[in-house]
Design an enzyme around this catalytic site. Structure first.
Site, PDB file in Angstrom:
ATOM      1  N   HIS A   1       0.827  -1.209   0.000  1.00 12.31           N
ATOM      2  CA  HIS A   1       0.000   0.000   0.000  1.00 12.31           C
ATOM      3  C   HIS A   1       0.860   1.257   0.000  1.00 12.31           C
ATOM      4  O   HIS A   1       1.807   1.353   0.781  1.00 12.31           O
ATOM      5  CB  HIS A   1      -0.940  -0.006   1.219  1.00 12.31           C
ATOM      6  N   SER A   2       0.519   2.175  -0.854  1.00  8.00           N
ATOM      7  CA  SER A   2       1.250   3.438  -0.918  1.00  8.00           C
ATOM      8  C   SER A   2       0.263   4.586  -0.701  1.00  8.00           C
ATOM      9  O   SER A   2      -0.373   5.078  -1.646  1.00  8.00           O
ATOM     10  CB  SER A   2       1.951   3.600  -2.268  1.00  8.00           C
TER      11      SER A   2
END
Ligand code: BDR
Ligand code: CA
Length: 311
Positions: A238-239
């Site tokens: 996840h960014s």
């Protein structure tokens, strides 16, 4: 003056900040007019060094301004356990040859807001300390900002640093309160939207195999945190800041969103730093945030892939 949209990024690099910055550097419709840096993921000395290094690797001529080294009021713990002790995966990179500017980040925010009044896109990817300080120095700042995008919060209290709070807001809740109270409208990318827009590790590995200095550098600084995430969060990485930057650069990619009033909890044993959304609009406050709920995943991924492959 160019036709490109002036983009000012307040950031605390941080591995996902770095990806967001590469996305911004690669966008032809926007011109990054400065990076203002706060403490957050790690201490200010590291976040500034990381911002300078990323500019050097990407070969962009963007000025870096050091800001606040601590939250406004209360000490907070950093996120070195996710991003590495230096915030960039402890790779031991050679420091950038360039130094930060002498102007304080809060003053740079105000100056750039005047230079680009009415056109400025302001994107905040870290704790909101610098922005809050700028607002205290000059409360008219929001009137000169065309659009403000913030990565922060957990709109239904599924936090990532405490059960109820997301890291950027929990690091400096007083600053977040000042910012959300001052801006009449903020485009918000929160932690829960982040979780809904994960990236398959296999895809990330493929993008990082691009033959470019940016991909090589990003592959090395993100290795530790990708491994950490793989052990805890399964097959998707996840960014948060990457998604916020996609929302900032390509707002049309937002497929679902909701406008509501948001308040920041600054007290409490369990909920300090929580972003409280008045979903039923019972308090009579005006809507002050547009909450990103669904973003075009293919567009998000295309922006990342292109940013890593760019030379
Ligand atoms: C946010 O906190 C930081 O650790 C990341 O860089 C991102 O801005 C996610 O909660
Ligand atoms: Ca960040």
């Amino acid at each position: 003056m160019t036709d490109r949209i002036p983009l000012l990024i307040d950031t605390d690099p941080g591995v996902d900040d770095a990806l967001a910055l590469l996305m911004a550097f690669n966008d032809q419709r926007h011109e990054v007019v400065g990076l203002t840096v706060a403490a957050g993921n790690v201490g200010l000395q590291h976040t500034v060094a990381n911002a300078l290094k990323l500019c050097e690797v990407a070969q962009v001529d963007v000025r870096v301004y050091a800001g606040c080294a601590t939250p406004l009021l209360h000490p907070a713990r950093d996120a070195a356990y996710v991003h590495g002790r230096d915030g960039f995966g402890d790779t031991g990179y050679a420091p950038a040859s360039r130094q930060p500017e002498s102007e304080h980040a809060a003053l740079a925010i105000l100056r750039l807001s005047h230079e680009h009044a009415g056109r400025l896109l302001l994107v905040a990817l870290g704790p909101l300390t610098n922005l809050a300080l700028a607002l205290k120095l000059d409360p008219s700042l929001p009137s000169r900002v065309a659009r403000c995008v913030v990565m922060g919060g957990a709109v239904s209290a599924h936090g990532n640093i405490t059960p109820a709070a997301e890291f950027n807001i929990a690091f400096d809740p007083e600053a977040a309160h000042i910012v959300f109270a001052a801006f009449p409208h903020i485009d918000l990318c929160d932690w829960e939207a982040t979780l809904d827009h994960g990236l398959l590790h296999g895809d990330v590995d493929r993008w990082l195999a691009a033959d470019s200095p940016r991909a090589r550098f990003y592959g090395s600084i993100s290795r530790q945190t990708r491994a950490w995430a793989g052990e805890r969060r399964g097959h998707r990485w996840h960014s948060a800041d990457g998604l916020a930057m996609a929302f900032a650069l390509v707002p049309d990619g937002a497929l679902e969103s909701a406008e509501r009033p948001l308040a920041v909890e600054t007290e409490g044993r369990h909920a300090r730093g929580a972003t409280v959304i008045d979903w039923r609009r019972e308090g009579g406050q005006p809507d002050n945030v547009r909450i990103l709920q669904r973003y075009d995943q293919a567009r998000f991924e295309a922006l990342i892939e292109a940013a890593l492959a760019a030379r």
